[in-house]
Design a protein around this motif. Structure first.
Motif, PDB file in Angstrom:
ATOM      1  N   PRO A 270       1.662  -0.703   4.215  1.00 41.75           N
ATOM      2  CA  PRO A 270       1.960   0.678   3.662  1.00 41.75           C
ATOM      3  C   PRO A 270       3.478   1.020   3.970  1.00 41.75           C
ATOM      4  CG  PRO A 270       1.216   1.063   6.009  1.00 41.75           C
ATOM      5  CD  PRO A 270       1.069  -0.367   5.683  1.00 41.75           C
TER       6      PRO A 270
ATOM      7  N   ALA B 237       0.734  -1.053  -0.142  1.00 40.25           N
ATOM      8  CA  ALA B 237      -0.019   0.090   0.136  1.00 40.25           C
ATOM      9  C   ALA B 237       0.871   1.283  -0.013  1.00 40.25           C
ATOM     10  CB  ALA B 237      -0.790   0.162   1.165  1.00 40.25           C
ATOM     11  N   ASP B 238       0.414   2.155  -0.373  1.00 35.67           N
ATOM     12  CA  ASP B 238       1.000   3.284  -0.309  1.00 35.67           C
ATOM     13  C   ASP B 238       1.106   4.117   1.259  1.00 35.67           C
ATOM     14  OD1 ASP B 238       1.275   3.714  -3.178  1.00 35.67           O
ATOM     15  OD2 ASP B 238      -0.963   4.841  -3.309  1.00 35.67           O
ATOM     16  N   PRO B 239       1.909   4.968   1.236  1.00 31.50           N
ATOM     17  CA  PRO B 239       1.889   5.386   2.707  1.00 31.50           C
ATOM     18  C   PRO B 239       0.715   6.129   3.422  1.00 31.50           C
ATOM     19  CG  PRO B 239       3.676   6.184   1.395  1.00 31.50           C
ATOM     20  CD  PRO B 239       2.903   5.691   0.398  1.00 31.50           C
ATOM     21  N   ASP B 240      -0.339   6.488   2.513  1.00 32.36           N
ATOM     22  CA  ASP B 240      -1.554   6.708   2.978  1.00 32.36           C
ATOM     23  C   ASP B 240      -2.362   5.586   3.075  1.00 32.36           C
ATOM     24  OD1 ASP B 240      -2.123   6.132   0.393  1.00 32.36           O
ATOM     25  OD2 ASP B 240      -2.757   8.212  -0.233  1.00 32.36           O
TER      26      ASP B 240
ATOM     27  N   THR C  18      -2.801  -4.962   4.778  1.00 33.14           N
ATOM     28  CA  THR C  18      -2.225  -3.737   3.974  1.00 33.14           C
ATOM     29  C   THR C  18      -0.702  -3.386   4.578  1.00 33.14           C
ATOM     30  OG1 THR C  18      -3.089  -1.822   5.027  1.00 33.14           O
ATOM     31  CG2 THR C  18      -3.969  -2.732   3.135  1.00 33.14           C
TER      32      THR C  18
ATOM     33  N   ALA D   8       6.897   3.239   1.434  1.00 34.73           N
ATOM     34  CA  ALA D   8       7.305   4.307   0.083  1.00 34.73           C
ATOM     35  C   ALA D   8       7.660   3.179  -1.004  1.00 34.73           C
ATOM     36  CB  ALA D   8       8.515   5.185   0.710  1.00 34.73           C
ATOM     37  N   THR D   9       7.664   2.170  -0.865  1.00 32.89           N
ATOM     38  CA  THR D   9       8.151   1.223  -2.072  1.00 32.89           C
ATOM     39  C   THR D   9       6.698   0.285  -2.409  1.00 32.89           C
ATOM     40  OG1 THR D   9       9.435  -0.497  -3.041  1.00 32.89           O
ATOM     41  CG2 THR D   9       9.178  -0.447  -0.537  1.00 32.89           C
ATOM     42  N   ARG D  10       6.652   0.201  -3.529  1.00 32.60           N
ATOM     43  CA  ARG D  10       5.629  -0.937  -3.819  1.00 32.60           C
ATOM     44  C   ARG D  10       6.294  -2.020  -4.345  1.00 32.60           C
ATOM     45  NH1 ARG D  10       0.779   1.626  -4.916  1.00 32.60           N
ATOM     46  NH2 ARG D  10      -0.245  -0.417  -5.169  1.00 32.60           N
TER      47      ARG D  10
ATOM     48  N   HIS E  98      -3.759   3.704   0.813  1.00 34.07           N
ATOM     49  CA  HIS E  98      -4.184   3.050  -0.420  1.00 34.07           C
ATOM     50  C   HIS E  98      -3.774   1.628  -1.112  1.00 34.07           C
ATOM     51  CE1 HIS E  98      -5.191   2.870  -4.737  1.00 34.07           C
ATOM     52  NE2 HIS E  98      -6.386   2.993  -4.478  1.00 34.07           N
TER      53      HIS E  98
END
Length: 397
Positions: A275, A252-255, A273, A277-279, A257
């Protein structure tokens, strides 16, 4: 620069020599059989000094590369070494060329084309000394710029993800017990099938916790393995495997999502999830295993080495890949290293045959002793043993 060699029996222009295919799995064995004047087909982007020296030592006349001798990622010396040795270089040749090349067959290299008789089987672009020199200088400048950018990106990633890297903040709590256990992370890889096969004895012996990443989950299941943890984009994984009962984690994104969350909800699968900074799901899997106390983390997937770091195409994910592996530290092991420990050489089975021979001899002796004499099998065996023991006692008394 093109070298002109004329055969005594053939006055057609170009280099005449035996063609050799040094690509693919058998490429290394073909390299050992090269001879003077050969025309060699390789697949070696950014050809290094070691390979170039082998070709020079073999005194080949021409090298046809299905890739570029210098891609621009690194300032490699290989092309200049070959040109200085008088070897004709052809690059960016037809990808299908290796399949048309017949080892040992006499061919001809002329104007970037390989011929068998009058028939061309493939062509490429001739690399001259001026172009090779210019590429080397350009690549050297580009590498410096790339490394400076990578340094900045790494510092930014550390600044953003320090809580995750230091204290594991954000790592999901899972019910799968990894504490003091070996964990095998299986990621998408062009050689996944062969790498997985090479690990079968390791898996059988240690029963590691299996973490499947993205579409590698389906490959794992297809080969008879069931992952305990699935981490990645649900759109890349079959519905049956998502419903298999494994713990499912979505990058997940830091937020917060997460891509694919709707599909998970439609399937009625519970998921967590992760979260960050990397996917890159492999990096998250490494951090997950480290945080939950794995004693060893074996990674089956693309390696992170200097070539990966120098590759500008992978620049966005490189800081995450480097730091996640540094976080695992001494517990991180590449699957190829584990497979090497379990590899049995063809000549290494001699000791096994020797043991089997000894066992067979003992069985024969027991049968002869047990069937000799007028008593029962066991009584005959005991009498034979007593006779042997008595003879040894008389011999040493």
């Amino acid at each position: 620069m093109s070298t002109m060699i004329f055969s005594r029996t053939d006055d057609t222009p170009g280099i005449h020599g035996h063609t050799r295919d040094c690509t693919g799995a058998k490429g290394s064995s073909t390299l050992a059989k090269l001879g003077e004047g050969d025309i060699v087909v390789i697949d070696a982007p950014d050809i290094n000094r070691a390979l170039a020296q082998k070709l020079i030592d073999a005194k080949v006349a021409g090298v046809v590369n299905t890739a570029a001798f210098t891609t621009g990622n690194v300032p490699n010396f290989g092309p200049q070494m070959l040109l200085d040795a008088g070897v004709t270089l052809v690059e960016n040749a037809d990808p299908a060329l290796p399949g048309k090349t017949k080892n040992g067959k006499k061919g001809r290299l002329d104007d970037g084309k390989i011929f068998y008789g009058d028939r061309s089987i493939g062509k490429g672009e001739i690399l001259d000394e001026d172009t090779a020199r210019t590429r080397f200088l350009d690549a050297r400048e580009a590498l410096v710029d790339h490394m400076e950018a990578l340094s900045g990106n790494t510092a930014e990633f550390v600044s953003t993800e320090a809580p995750l890297l230091i204290d594991g903040l954000g790592v999901p709590e899972v019910e799968v017990d990894m504490d003091d256990r070996k964990v095998l992370i299986v990621s998408p890889d062009p050689e996944l099938e062969s790498k997985l096969k090479a690990l079968r004895y390791f898996i059988r012996e240690y029963d590691p916790v299996l973490i499947g990443v993205d579409q590698a989950v389906d490959e794992l299941v297809r080969h008879g393995y069931r992952p305990s943890v699935i981490i990645g984009d649900p759109e890349l994984i079959s519905s049956d495997n998502l419903r298999s009962g494994a713990t499912v984690i979505l990058p997940a994104d830091p937020d917060g999502h997460a891509a694919g969350l709707e599909r998970i909800q439609d399937l009625g699968v519970g998921a967590m999830t992760f979260p960050a900074a990397t996917r890159d799901a492999t990096d998250l899997a490494l951090l997950l295993a480290e945080y939950h106390g794995a004693s060893m983390v074996v990674n089956l997937g693309p390696t992170v080495d200097l070539e990966r770091i120098f590759d500008t195409a992978s620049a966005p994910d490189t800081p995450s890949s480097m730091l996640s592996r540094l976080k695992v530290g001494s517990r991180f092991v590449d699957s190829s290293a584990v497979a090497e420990l379990y590899r049995v050489s063809r000549s290494g089975g001699g000791w096994l045959w020797a043991i089997l021979g000894i066992i067979a001899a003992v069985v024969v002796i027991i049968l002869i002793a047990g069937l000799s004499g007028s008593e029962g099998f066991v009584d005959n065996l005991i009498d034979s043993w007593n006779n042997i023991a008595t003879k040894f006692q008389d011999l040493f008394s």
